[in-house]
Every structure is written in C-alpha cells, then in structure tokens.
Scaffold this active site. Sequence first.
Site, PDB file in Angstrom:
ATOM      1  N   SER A   1     -18.389  42.302  31.773  1.00 15.23           N
ATOM      2  CA  SER A   1     -19.109  41.486  30.787  1.00 15.23           C
ATOM      3  C   SER A   1     -19.257  42.202  29.452  1.00 15.23           C
ATOM      4  CB  SER A   1     -20.503  41.148  31.314  1.00 15.23           C
ATOM      5  OG  SER A   1     -20.364  40.331  32.435  1.00 15.23           O
TER       6      SER A   1
ATOM      7  N   LYS B   1      -7.925  30.046  22.031  1.00 19.42           N
ATOM      8  CA  LYS B   1      -6.976  29.635  20.986  1.00 19.42           C
ATOM      9  C   LYS B   1      -5.628  30.295  21.215  1.00 19.42           C
ATOM     10  CE  LYS B   1      -5.355  31.414  17.388  1.00 19.42           C
ATOM     11  NZ  LYS B   1      -5.221  32.404  16.330  1.00 19.42           N
TER      12      LYS B   1
ATOM     13  N   THR C   1       1.721  -8.793  -2.274  1.00 19.74           N
ATOM     14  CA  THR C   1       2.547  -8.723  -1.067  1.00 19.74           C
ATOM     15  C   THR C   1       3.910  -9.416  -1.241  1.00 19.74           C
ATOM     16  OG1 THR C   1       1.111 -10.512  -0.278  1.00 19.74           O
ATOM     17  CG2 THR C   1       0.757  -8.343   0.672  1.00 19.74           C
TER      18      THR C   1
ATOM     19  N   ARG D   1      -9.853  -0.062  -1.458  1.00 23.62           N
ATOM     20  CA  ARG D   1     -11.085  -0.285  -0.696  1.00 23.62           C
ATOM     21  C   ARG D   1     -11.399   0.876   0.260  1.00 23.62           C
ATOM     22  NH1 ARG D   1      -9.461  -6.301   1.194  1.00 23.62           N
ATOM     23  NH2 ARG D   1      -7.401  -5.514   0.646  1.00 23.62           N
TER      24      ARG D   1
HETATM   25  C1  UD1 Z   1      -3.232  -9.820   3.592  1.00 21.11           C
HETATM   26  C2  UD1 Z   1      -2.867 -11.303   3.489  1.00 21.11           C
HETATM   27  C3  UD1 Z   1      -3.934 -12.098   4.269  1.00 21.11           C
HETATM   28  C4  UD1 Z   1      -3.994 -11.623   5.691  1.00 21.11           C
HETATM   29  C5  UD1 Z   1      -4.243 -10.117   5.762  1.00 21.11           C
HETATM   30  C6  UD1 Z   1      -4.075  -9.612   7.170  1.00 21.11           C
HETATM   31  C7  UD1 Z   1      -1.753 -11.657   1.350  1.00 21.11           C
HETATM   32  C8  UD1 Z   1      -1.918 -12.139  -0.033  1.00 21.11           C
HETATM   33  N1  UD1 Z   1      -2.847 -11.717   2.116  1.00 21.11           N
HETATM   34  O1  UD1 Z   1      -4.483  -9.627   2.931  1.00 21.11           O
HETATM   35  O2  UD1 Z   1      -3.599 -13.481   4.246  1.00 21.11           O
HETATM   36  O3  UD1 Z   1      -5.026 -12.306   6.382  1.00 21.11           O
HETATM   37  O4  UD1 Z   1      -3.277  -9.398   4.953  1.00 21.11           O
HETATM   38  O5  UD1 Z   1      -4.429  -8.269   7.275  1.00 21.11           O
HETATM   39  O6  UD1 Z   1      -0.672 -11.281   1.718  1.00 21.11           O
HETATM   40  N2  UD1 Z   1       0.893  -4.257  -0.189  1.00 21.11           N
HETATM   41  C9  UD1 Z   1       2.038  -3.841  -0.832  1.00 21.11           C
HETATM   42  N3  UD1 Z   1       2.156  -4.108  -2.171  1.00 21.11           N
HETATM   43  C10 UD1 Z   1       1.206  -4.756  -2.878  1.00 21.11           C
HETATM   44  C11 UD1 Z   1       0.037  -5.183  -2.200  1.00 21.11           C
HETATM   45  C12 UD1 Z   1      -0.088  -4.913  -0.849  1.00 21.11           C
HETATM   46  O7  UD1 Z   1       2.922  -3.265  -0.233  1.00 21.11           O
HETATM   47  O8  UD1 Z   1       1.391  -4.961  -4.091  1.00 21.11           O
HETATM   48  C13 UD1 Z   1       0.756  -3.940   1.269  1.00 21.11           C
HETATM   49  C14 UD1 Z   1      -0.494  -3.120   1.596  1.00 21.11           C
HETATM   50  O9  UD1 Z   1      -0.182  -1.729   1.552  1.00 21.11           O
HETATM   51  C15 UD1 Z   1      -0.874  -3.598   2.993  1.00 21.11           C
HETATM   52  C16 UD1 Z   1      -0.269  -5.007   3.065  1.00 21.11           C
HETATM   53  O10 UD1 Z   1       0.624  -5.151   1.980  1.00 21.11           O
HETATM   54  O11 UD1 Z   1      -0.311  -2.812   4.005  1.00 21.11           O
HETATM   55  C17 UD1 Z   1      -1.352  -6.068   2.947  1.00 21.11           C
HETATM   56  O12 UD1 Z   1      -2.058  -5.849   1.728  1.00 21.11           O
HETATM   57  P1  UD1 Z   1      -3.647  -5.879   1.696  1.00 21.11           P
HETATM   58  O13 UD1 Z   1      -4.081  -5.569   0.330  1.00 21.11           O
HETATM   59  O14 UD1 Z   1      -4.223  -5.114   2.807  1.00 21.11           O
HETATM   60  O15 UD1 Z   1      -3.860  -7.441   1.938  1.00 21.11           O
HETATM   61  P2  UD1 Z   1      -5.106  -8.152   2.581  1.00 21.11           P
HETATM   62  O16 UD1 Z   1      -6.130  -8.364   1.529  1.00 21.11           O
HETATM   63  O17 UD1 Z   1      -5.534  -7.460   3.806  1.00 21.11           O
HETATM   64 MG    MG Z   2      -5.110  -5.617   4.667  1.00 23.77          MG
END
Ligand code: UD1
Ligand code: MG
Length: 442
Positions: free
Chosen positions: A395, A341, A88, A18
């Site tokens: 100057s 600089k 996640t 995104r």
């Molecule tokens: C996630 C939560 C959501 C919460 C929000 C808060 C889940 C499913 N959803 O959504 O409930 O409100 O964060 O900000 O957990 N990541 C990995 N591996 C992956 C996918 C993601 O390490 O396969 C990491 C991303 O780099 C990120 C974090 O997990 O730092 C959260 O992932 P992101 O895709 O931002 O989740 P959200 O849609 O924000």
């Molecule tokens: Mg997020």
Amino acid sequence: MQKERYSFIILAAGKGTRMKSRRPKVLHEVAGEPIISHIISTIFSIKKRIDLDKVVVVLGNESKEIELFIKDNFDGIDIVIQKEQLGTADAVISTKKIFKNYKGKIIVLCGDTPLISINLLLDLIKLSNNYKIGLSGFKAKNPFGYGRVILNKFIKVKAIVEESDASSFEKKIDLCNSGMYAINGKLLFSLLSKVKLNTKKNEMYLTDIIYLANKEGIEIGISYNKEIESLGVNDREGLAMAEKEMQIILRKKAMQKGATLIAPETVFFCKDTKISKDVYIGPNVVFGPGVKIGEGVKIEAFCHIEGVTIKKDCIIGPFARLRPGTVLESSVKVGNFVEVKKSKIKKGAKVNHLSYIGDSDIGNNVNVGAGVITCNYDGVNKNKTKIGNNSFIGSNVSLVAPIKVGSDSIIGAGSVITKNVSNNMLAVERNKQVTVRKRNKK
Ligand code: UD1
Ligand code: MG
C-alpha cells in the site's frame, strides 16, 4: 427492366445560429458521435440493399472542419459548397452540376437529424417506386418549429407551410415535414428552377417544391414515420432531446445483447459501445467512445469508462475511471477510486483501492495495494512502469517511472521506488521507525 439507382444529398450548409456555438451544428455530438456521422453511417448501412450512386454533402463556405471530419472518417462522399446560405432549396441547387442528366432517384436529407433510421430511408426508397416525388412526415407531440404538411380533402399532400408563414389554423396541424424527400432527379431540378425567394426570411425553401409539384398535377407520396426518427437538432434543447432518445435506443440494444442494467435510465452509452452477454452494469455508469466489454464483466455504480477494452469476467468499480488506451485482460479487478490510463493490466491482476495507474504494463496476478501511484509524468515526458507477473506492490507505494519491477517480487508499503527491482526480490524504501517511551503527563 433496369434497376433503380439512388443518390443522397445531405444538407449541412446552414449557419446553425440557433445552436449559439463556435462549432458547426452538425459536428455537435449525440452519443459520442457527430450528428452528421449518424446520418452518413445510416445511409452506408443500406448500401448493400440498393444501387447507390452518390452521397453528396452540401456545406457552407466556413465548413472546413466538417469537410475534414467527413474525409477522415468516410470514403466516397462528394462535398459541394453552397456559396451563400440562401435556404434549403438553394442548398440543393448547388449540387446541380453533379447531377446533370442524372436518371436515378435522389433522396434529400437534412444534416441535423441524428436519429434517422434505416426504416425511414427504406420507406423513402419504397415511396420513390410509387411516386415521382414523396416526403417523410410525422405526427408531432409539439409541432412548433417544423414545416406543417397540408393535405387536400382527399388526404393527399398539397403543400408544406413553414412555422413562420403558417396561419393560426395551420399552426394547429400536427402532421410535420421531416425535411426528407425522395424525388426523381430530373423532376427535382426542374421544380427547383421555379422556387422563388421567400422575402420574409431571404431564403429559398426546398419545401416549395411540394406546392409546385401539386400545382403541376403531380401526385405527392408521403410515408408516415416516427417523430423521433425525424428529430431535427436546431438548438441545445434539441440536442439534449436527441441525446435522450438515442440513449433509450442504445440501452435497449445493450439489454437485447444480454446485459443487465438495473437502472437503465442512468447509464449512458456511446453509439460505438460494444457489449457482450452477461455483462452487469450498475447505476450511473458513463461510457465514452471506443469501449469494448467482454462476457461476464461486472461494472458497479458510478464508473466512467472511455477508449477501453475490458475482457471477460473483470469486475470494475464502484467509482472507477478507466481512460483511453487501457486494456484489462480477463478476470482483472479495478476497484473504487482507481484511475487507469493507457495501461495494460493482465489476467487476474487486482488494483482494488485508491490508485493511479498510468502508462503501465501490469503482469498476471499482480496485486496492487491501496493508494499505489505510478508517477508517470516528470513534467516533460510520460514514462512507463512495468510490473512482472505475480508481484505484490504494498500500500501507498510510489513507483517513479521509468521503472521496472520484476516478477514474483514484493515492494514494501510506503516505499518510493526509483530504481528497478529484479525478479524474486523484496524492496523497501522507508526510514527506520523510531519508537520511544512517551512522556508521562503530570
Ligand atoms: C426544415 C424544413 C422544415 C422541416 C424541418 C425538419 C425548410 C424550409 N424547412 O426546417 O419544413 O420541418 O427542416 O427538420 O426546408 N441548410 C443548408 N443551407 C441553407 C439552409 C439550411 O444546407 O441555406 C441545411 C441545414 O444545415 C440543415 C438543413 O438544411 O441541416 C435544414 O435547415 P434548418 O435551418 O435546420 O431548417 P429547419 O428550420 O429545421
Ligand atoms: Mg432543422
């Protein structure tokens, strides 16, 4: 009783699609510092208050850049690679080996929340003393995009529903999941083994452990934190929002340190900007990384300052640009439309108007006249200019480096100086003026 031990997992393997960027999401900067760096620094700042075992960062296959950044800037971080970005829950599962037989508590954080605070971390730690599993939640003004926390009739956490799975009723819930949890280590991996793939997104949601814990009759704790502390940067709008909120915090801190900001909303700091008391900052001043400002310094409107040490009682601007590697000793004046600089300007020296000073060493009480240029670059190399104490540069002088002007010397206005000038000299390089009677018009 044995003291509790804690470990942290930071999830940063997501694709960050995104953001629409070549750069990994967590390396995008807020207040001059990558998002991930804010999170690690906040964890490290409570190091002395808890028994900290491990800090593990989960990265994707193509995260070499993040790994290098972490290794260059922090010690004692374990990096784990999540082979496929399957959500996640899968990201946490990829740390399983590291936490085999782990008896402590695990705090899981998202890598995209730069405004995470010490208070939020301490709240999670407190929560973990009372509950086997707990999460940080917040009431959002606009909950769109966040997982919603579903409570039962006894106002206890029951589940988390993601935006894409939420019913229209659930979408109206403003209690959101921050994505940060405190869980007993053993319980975490046991719940994770039961998480199923969400077929809609082809991801395993970490949020499902809440529902699973509830199903097993485990009470789930919640700490109510501020919305901004949990702000997750998912896109450029989120990044701008995080910057805005971070600047509000940094401006407040500067004022608490004793700085006067007459239009705070127009001043931009970096996380590492160091400010002393009785500093005055006019409107529209921007600080890049690595700036230290001494007591009593006055920075007038529209200055851009990066990688610079300014000692006490200097007066800068309006409209000055100070670039990395510059040191201004006390009571120096750098005026309008002056760029400096990688130079040292010593005590009481003045560069007041329309000058470029690069790779230079300017002595005490030197006066640099309007329009003086140090010609430091010959097309191949950057060369040095040195001016001794108490000298006066007229100057519109060009000082063609490498060049040395001794102390107590004067350079006449308009000169192009290519040869060294020793102490107590007057050097002028200029064609003789021709003055002839003008022709009378008929
Ligand atoms: C996630 C939560 C959501 C919460 C929000 C808060 C889940 C499913 N959803 O959504 O409930 O409100 O964060 O900000 O957990 N990541 C990995 N591996 C992956 C996918 C993601 O390490 O396969 C990491 C991303 O780099 C990120 C974090 O997990 O730092 C959260 O992932 P992101 O895709 O931002 O989740 P959200 O849609 O924000
Ligand atoms: Mg997020």
